[in-house]
Design an enzyme around this catalytic site. Sequence first.
Site, PDB file in Angstrom:
ATOM      1  N   LEU A  33     -11.244  46.478  16.081  1.00 48.03           N
ATOM      2  CA  LEU A  33     -10.486  45.268  15.759  1.00 48.03           C
ATOM      3  C   LEU A  33     -10.550  44.316  16.944  1.00 48.03           C
ATOM      4  O   LEU A  33     -10.285  44.727  18.079  1.00 48.03           O
ATOM      5  CB  LEU A  33      -9.023  45.607  15.486  1.00 48.03           C
ATOM      6  CG  LEU A  33      -8.728  46.702  14.454  1.00 48.03           C
ATOM      7  CD1 LEU A  33      -7.222  46.989  14.421  1.00 48.03           C
ATOM      8  CD2 LEU A  33      -9.219  46.299  13.069  1.00 48.03           C
ATOM      9  N   CYS A  34     -10.890  43.056  16.688  1.00 48.79           N
ATOM     10  CA  CYS A  34     -10.883  42.044  17.754  1.00 48.79           C
ATOM     11  C   CYS A  34      -9.465  41.926  18.293  1.00 48.79           C
ATOM     12  O   CYS A  34      -8.515  41.684  17.533  1.00 48.79           O
ATOM     13  CB  CYS A  34     -11.336  40.701  17.204  1.00 48.79           C
ATOM     14  SG  CYS A  34     -11.052  39.337  18.352  1.00 48.79           S
ATOM     15  N   ILE A  35      -9.309  42.063  19.586  1.00 47.90           N
ATOM     16  CA  ILE A  35      -7.952  42.117  20.148  1.00 47.90           C
ATOM     17  C   ILE A  35      -7.189  40.809  19.934  1.00 47.90           C
ATOM     18  O   ILE A  35      -6.009  40.840  19.552  1.00 47.90           O
ATOM     19  CB  ILE A  35      -7.979  42.522  21.649  1.00 47.90           C
ATOM     20  CG1 ILE A  35      -6.560  42.696  22.174  1.00 47.90           C
ATOM     21  CG2 ILE A  35      -8.755  41.554  22.510  1.00 47.90           C
ATOM     22  CD1 ILE A  35      -6.469  43.455  23.461  1.00 47.90           C
TER      23      ILE A  35
END
Lengths: 130, 123
Positions: free
Chosen positions: A77-79
């Site tokens: 997941l893109c932070i």
Amino acid sequence: MIYTLLVLASPVSGHGARTAARFASAALDRGHRIDRIFFLDEGTATGSQLAVFPQDEADRLAPWVALAEQHAVELVLCIASALKHGVLDANEAVRHEKPAASAHPAFIISGLGQLIDAAASADRFITFGG
Amino acid sequence: MSTPQRKRTVIVMRHSPYGSSLTRATIDLALAMGAFEQDFDLLFMGAGVLQLLTDQDSAEIGVRNAGKVISSLPLYDVESVLVDADALRRYGIAASDLVLPARVLEAVELHPLLSEADHLVSC
């Protein structure tokens, strides 16, 4: 063939995320390789283990967890997007002083470099949603 | 993991700046690709060209000015910014109205660019 998937589609709107999970599963069944699937923007909501879906609808989370557990696919997941969507792992929850972690442990929260790295070694790069 | 050959990527921006959070996420991707010294073009097509307009004011909707972020791309090694000429004409935008210098491509030039790329990221 090595595939890298980018999921932009929300798990709760449209069918892009479901299509992505089914594509990944079918590609692996045919002997292709998927090392990493990256979730960006609304796609990051996929990693929430707190979402509750109607009982008469397909489970949105289970197909992804199966990919991670049975095929060792990394789900990242893109932070920046995940934080905005309230999808935090234990570290991020502590760092941002939030009451709970919401990310399912099958997902990793990391940066866009993970997408760039996976794309650089992929024969095919496919985007779902957007 | 080995990378036998360098991949050429085209990031295609097709959405207007404030309709969703996707445009901002895509700019972040372009910034990251610049930082990681990737070989890529950032192409604005369709309603995506509206992101490039000067004189944007997003203060009233409480989000960052898309034009300001985009105008800083050259500082972050995002070197190739391309614009669809048809879209500029459709929205009545002149090349001088853009927040950064961009290469304007006609449809006949876009076709080989897109078909020869190793990866397309359509956002």
